[in-house]
Each structure stands twice: as C-alpha cells, then as structure tokens.
Design a protein around this motif. Structure first.
Motif, PDB file in Angstrom:
ATOM      1  N   ARG A  71      34.224  40.416  44.373  1.00 30.95           N
ATOM      2  CA  ARG A  71      33.949  41.660  43.449  1.00 30.95           C
ATOM      3  C   ARG A  71      34.975  41.519  42.615  1.00 30.95           C
ATOM      4  NH1 ARG A  71      35.723  46.773  43.554  1.00 30.95           N
ATOM      5  NH2 ARG A  71      36.754  46.324  45.488  1.00 30.95           N
ATOM      6  N   ASN A  72      34.830  41.711  41.432  1.00 25.90           N
ATOM      7  CA  ASN A  72      36.173  41.814  40.434  1.00 25.90           C
ATOM      8  C   ASN A  72      36.397  43.294  40.300  1.00 25.90           C
ATOM      9  OD1 ASN A  72      34.498  42.887  38.275  1.00 25.90           O
ATOM     10  ND2 ASN A  72      34.517  40.952  36.955  1.00 25.90           N
ATOM     11  N   SER A  73      37.543  43.486  39.472  1.00 27.55           N
ATOM     12  CA  SER A  73      38.088  44.877  39.144  1.00 27.55           C
ATOM     13  C   SER A  73      37.088  45.839  38.321  1.00 27.55           C
ATOM     14  CB  SER A  73      39.399  44.715  38.633  1.00 27.55           C
ATOM     15  OG  SER A  73      39.482  44.042  37.165  1.00 27.55           O
ATOM     16  N   ASP A  74      36.111  45.270  37.736  1.00 29.63           N
ATOM     17  CA  ASP A  74      35.332  46.203  36.923  1.00 29.63           C
ATOM     18  C   ASP A  74      34.072  46.320  37.856  1.00 29.63           C
ATOM     19  OD1 ASP A  74      36.954  46.130  34.635  1.00 29.63           O
ATOM     20  OD2 ASP A  74      35.909  44.046  33.862  1.00 29.63           O
ATOM     21  N   GLY A  75      34.072  45.942  38.982  1.00 25.81           N
ATOM     22  CA  GLY A  75      32.937  46.281  39.829  1.00 25.81           C
ATOM     23  C   GLY A  75      31.780  45.313  39.860  1.00 25.81           C
ATOM     24  N   ASN A  76      32.112  44.137  39.313  1.00 22.64           N
ATOM     25  CA  ASN A  76      30.825  43.388  39.066  1.00 22.64           C
ATOM     26  C   ASN A  76      30.950  42.436  40.387  1.00 22.64           C
ATOM     27  OD1 ASN A  76      30.083  43.664  36.481  1.00 22.64           O
ATOM     28  ND2 ASN A  76      32.003  42.966  35.886  1.00 22.64           N
ATOM     29  N   TRP A  77      29.929  42.032  40.676  1.00 23.91           N
ATOM     30  CA  TRP A  77      29.570  41.006  42.108  1.00 23.91           C
ATOM     31  C   TRP A  77      29.020  39.915  41.938  1.00 23.91           C
ATOM     32  CZ3 TRP A  77      30.057  43.626  47.054  1.00 23.91           C
ATOM     33  CH2 TRP A  77      30.244  45.089  47.389  1.00 23.91           C
ATOM     34  N   ILE A  78      29.453  38.887  42.799  1.00 16.65           N
ATOM     35  CA  ILE A  78      28.554  37.362  42.543  1.00 16.65           C
ATOM     36  C   ILE A  78      28.572  36.996  43.948  1.00 16.65           C
ATOM     37  CG2 ILE A  78      30.655  36.131  41.863  1.00 16.65           C
ATOM     38  CD1 ILE A  78      28.655  34.534  39.975  1.00 16.65           C
ATOM     39  N   VAL A  79      27.425  36.338  44.409  1.00 22.12           N
ATOM     40  CA  VAL A  79      27.527  35.547  45.698  1.00 22.12           C
ATOM     41  C   VAL A  79      28.084  34.350  45.155  1.00 22.12           C
ATOM     42  CG1 VAL A  79      25.826  34.802  47.410  1.00 22.12           C
ATOM     43  CG2 VAL A  79      25.585  36.726  46.429  1.00 22.12           C
ATOM     44  N   ASP A  80      29.128  33.680  46.046  1.00 23.84           N
ATOM     45  CA  ASP A  80      29.603  32.428  45.853  1.00 23.84           C
ATOM     46  C   ASP A  80      28.883  31.408  46.585  1.00 23.84           C
ATOM     47  OD1 ASP A  80      32.016  33.309  44.369  1.00 23.84           O
ATOM     48  OD2 ASP A  80      32.792  34.173  46.323  1.00 23.84           O
ATOM     49  N   GLY A  81      28.204  31.892  47.823  1.00 25.18           N
ATOM     50  CA  GLY A  81      27.539  30.873  48.625  1.00 25.18           C
ATOM     51  C   GLY A  81      27.585  31.169  50.184  1.00 25.18           C
TER      52      GLY A  81
END
Length: 84
Positions: A71-81
């Motif tokens: 999760r970045n500082s803007d609140g965006n999420w991503i699944v790495d694996g």
C-alpha cells in the motif's frame, strides 16, 4: 491528568495516526474473491479490501491464497504475489 498532559497526548496520537496513514507499507492478506477484471478482493487485518489489482507475475490467483500486499502513501493497494 492535567489539561496540558491530555492535550500533549491527544496531539501525539493524532500525529502518529497521520504518519501511519501516509506511510507506505506491506501486509499479508487472504484472497476472498477472484474478479474477472484482473482484481481480487482481500481480507486483511484492517478489514476487507475490494478490487485490488495484482501484478502480472501473480497470474493464477485463487480464493484462500495468502498474498503479500503493498500500500502506498496515497492509499493505493497492489497484490505483489502469493506466498509459497
């Protein structure tokens, strides 16, 4: 507790929350739904997170996979694996 001490404590708690909310981080989560649009819904310690994009290297998501999520500082999420 004095009013000054209570005020200092309240300001410290507010500052800690602000820093935590703006900091990048990673957590572990469980996949709850695999969506047709390339996203997955997750269950995290913070609660459910719907519609999270995944990296192309995580090409075969499945319900109940334990995944690393950033999760970045803007609140965006991503699944790495998924974890092995």
């Amino acid at each position: 507790m004095t009013i000054t001490k209570a005020l200092v404590d309240a300001v410290q708690r507010a500052a800690n929350r602000a820093v935590e909310q703006r900091a990048a981080s990673w957590i572990l989560a469980s996949v709850t739904v695999v969506n047709a649009d390339g996203t997955v819904d997750l269950s995290t310690a913070r609660g459910p997170v719907p519609g999270v994009r995944r990296l192309k290297s995580y090409s075969a998501p499945a319900v109940n996979d334990v995944v690393k999520v950033s999760r970045n500082s803007d609140g965006n999420w991503i699944v790495d694996g998924a974890l092995a």
